[in-house]
Design a protein around this motif. Sequence first.
Motif, PDB file in Angstrom:
ATOM      1  N   ARG A 302     -27.720   7.743 -40.430  1.00  0.00           N
ATOM      2  CA  ARG A 302     -27.003   6.471 -40.301  1.00  0.00           C
ATOM      3  C   ARG A 302     -27.931   5.249 -40.339  1.00  0.00           C
ATOM      4  N   ARG A 306     -27.584   1.773 -43.027  1.00  0.00           N
ATOM      5  CA  ARG A 306     -27.597   0.348 -42.681  1.00  0.00           C
ATOM      6  C   ARG A 306     -28.846  -0.366 -43.214  1.00  0.00           C
ATOM      7  N   CYS A 323     -28.700   0.131 -36.662  1.00  0.00           N
ATOM      8  CA  CYS A 323     -27.471   0.949 -36.627  1.00  0.00           C
ATOM      9  C   CYS A 323     -27.019   1.173 -35.185  1.00  0.00           C
ATOM     10  N   CYS A 326     -21.781   3.823 -34.772  1.00  0.00           N
ATOM     11  CA  CYS A 326     -20.331   3.726 -34.552  1.00  0.00           C
ATOM     12  C   CYS A 326     -19.552   4.674 -35.462  1.00  0.00           C
ATOM     13  N   ASN A 327     -20.237   5.208 -36.490  1.00  0.00           N
ATOM     14  CA  ASN A 327     -19.661   6.174 -37.437  1.00  0.00           C
ATOM     15  C   ASN A 327     -18.585   5.618 -38.358  1.00  0.00           C
ATOM     16  N   CYS A 338     -22.679   0.766 -44.819  1.00  0.00           N
ATOM     17  CA  CYS A 338     -22.481   0.319 -43.441  1.00  0.00           C
ATOM     18  C   CYS A 338     -21.283  -0.612 -43.403  1.00  0.00           C
ATOM     19  N   MET A 339     -20.313  -0.279 -42.560  1.00  0.00           N
ATOM     20  CA  MET A 339     -19.063  -1.037 -42.555  1.00  0.00           C
ATOM     21  C   MET A 339     -19.129  -2.261 -41.642  1.00  0.00           C
ATOM     22  N   ILE A 340     -20.235  -2.406 -40.898  1.00  0.00           N
ATOM     23  CA  ILE A 340     -20.284  -3.556 -39.973  1.00  0.00           C
ATOM     24  C   ILE A 340     -21.596  -4.305 -40.099  1.00  0.00           C
TER      25      ILE A 340
HETATM   26  S1  SF4 Z   1     -21.148   1.838 -39.937  1.00  0.00           S
HETATM   27 FE1  SF4 Z   1     -21.972   2.056 -37.842  1.00  0.00          FE
HETATM   28  S2  SF4 Z   1     -22.951   4.102 -37.842  1.00  0.00           S
HETATM   29 FE2  SF4 Z   1     -22.597   3.548 -39.972  1.00  0.00          FE
HETATM   30  S3  SF4 Z   1     -24.525   2.609 -40.621  1.00  0.00           S
HETATM   31 FE3  SF4 Z   1     -23.193   0.951 -39.958  1.00  0.00          FE
HETATM   32  S4  SF4 Z   1     -23.738   0.638 -37.783  1.00  0.00           S
HETATM   33 FE4  SF4 Z   1     -24.544   2.628 -38.385  1.00  0.00          FE
END
Ligand code: SF4
Length: 345
Positions: A302, A306, A323, A326-327, A338-340
């Motif tokens: 993960r 990111r 990171c 949060c998955n 990475c969704m955030i």
């Molecule tokens: S979505 Fe969450 S777990 Fe995945 S890379 Fe981004 S911060 Fe990390």
Amino acid sequence: MSLFDPGFIGSLEIPNRFVRSATGEFAANTDGTITKLFLPLFSNLAKGEVGLIIGGDLYVLDEGKASHEMAGISQDYHLSGHKELTKIVHDIGTNSKLAAQLSHSGAHSISAKAPSIRDDMQVVPMDHDDIENVIIGFRDSAIRAKKAGYDAIQLHAAHGYLLSQFLSKRTNQRTDAWGGSLEKRSQLLFTIYSEVRSVVGSNFPIILKINGSDDPSEGFSVAESSEVLTKLTDDGLNAAEISGMNPARAIKKSNEAYFSSTARKIHTRIESLPIILVGGLRTFKMMEKLHREFVDFISMCRPFIREPDLIKKFKEGKKSVDCISCNRCSKSPNVVSCMIKNVKS
Ligand code: SF4
Ligand SMILES: Cc1cc2nc3c(=O)[nH]c(=O)nc-3n(C[C@H](O)[C@H](O)[C@H](O)COP(=O)(O)O)c2cc1C
């Protein structure tokens, strides 16, 4: 003994001690060929100086694929995409190496084929021909991976996929040559390893991803995984990536590097086997400590989704990854991402 020093997996020199753990890309065509969306993912990791990049799981038999977006290596027509990928990584010029992860998803595959019936899932128990096909699938896919220019192969025997299902007493309740004692439950993995070794040759690196123990460990204990790894090390296995069930966990300060204690037990039993540790490694300090103590290579998934340039940032003094585990990336709509990323952690 710096994490930025080169290390070896068999005869393969890895420019530093960082590994990108296999990460499904969710971006293949429905026939398993890889799309152009893969190319920037891999070139960014190579530009970011990741020592060894392990690609997302590749199905070795069409019936062993887990989803329609999963990439394959089960057919000759899959080869050209893989050749393009290996060339892109090797042409970046950072000396990053690239491994192909070979996998059959077993009970989680579209065919739902598994070692034996289960209470918790609708599955189709494998017959002798199914098992023979699995062995041939891994062998032929290994030939393709080498032909495509990959630097190493990883056999996926972790996370409750087919080889892991065979290893576990809980999911393997067969009473024939492929189930029962540990020796019989390991027979499929041993046969595949030996077939793959015979086609790739003694100098080509083979890595195994395996659960240090299952959770609950009655299915497959750390003593059992150590026994399996001892036999494979004697037969020339070049490294083991130690993982476990529920591999991508939420992380608090207290559970950073959550598979390190099982990995340490394995290392104590088989000191000669290079250990790649994965699972919740998040601070450079912890990575350095574990490397000083017993871990040969630090593997992350993960954090590299990111920050593909994380290793360069570590070199400049960054202390921990951005990171937040949060998955949400597991539900990426088009290609894993990475969704955030723009949300402050
Ligand atoms: S979505 Fe969450 S777990 Fe995945 S890379 Fe981004 S911060 Fe990390
Ligand atoms: C989006 C995503 C895809 C993954 N795909 C694979 C895969 O293809 N093969 C595999 O062995 N593990 C896969 N994993 C598990 C990771 O390789 C790794 O073992 C796990 O995420 C723990 O490492 P981390 O804490 O650094 O993320 C995946 C995990 C995530 C989050």
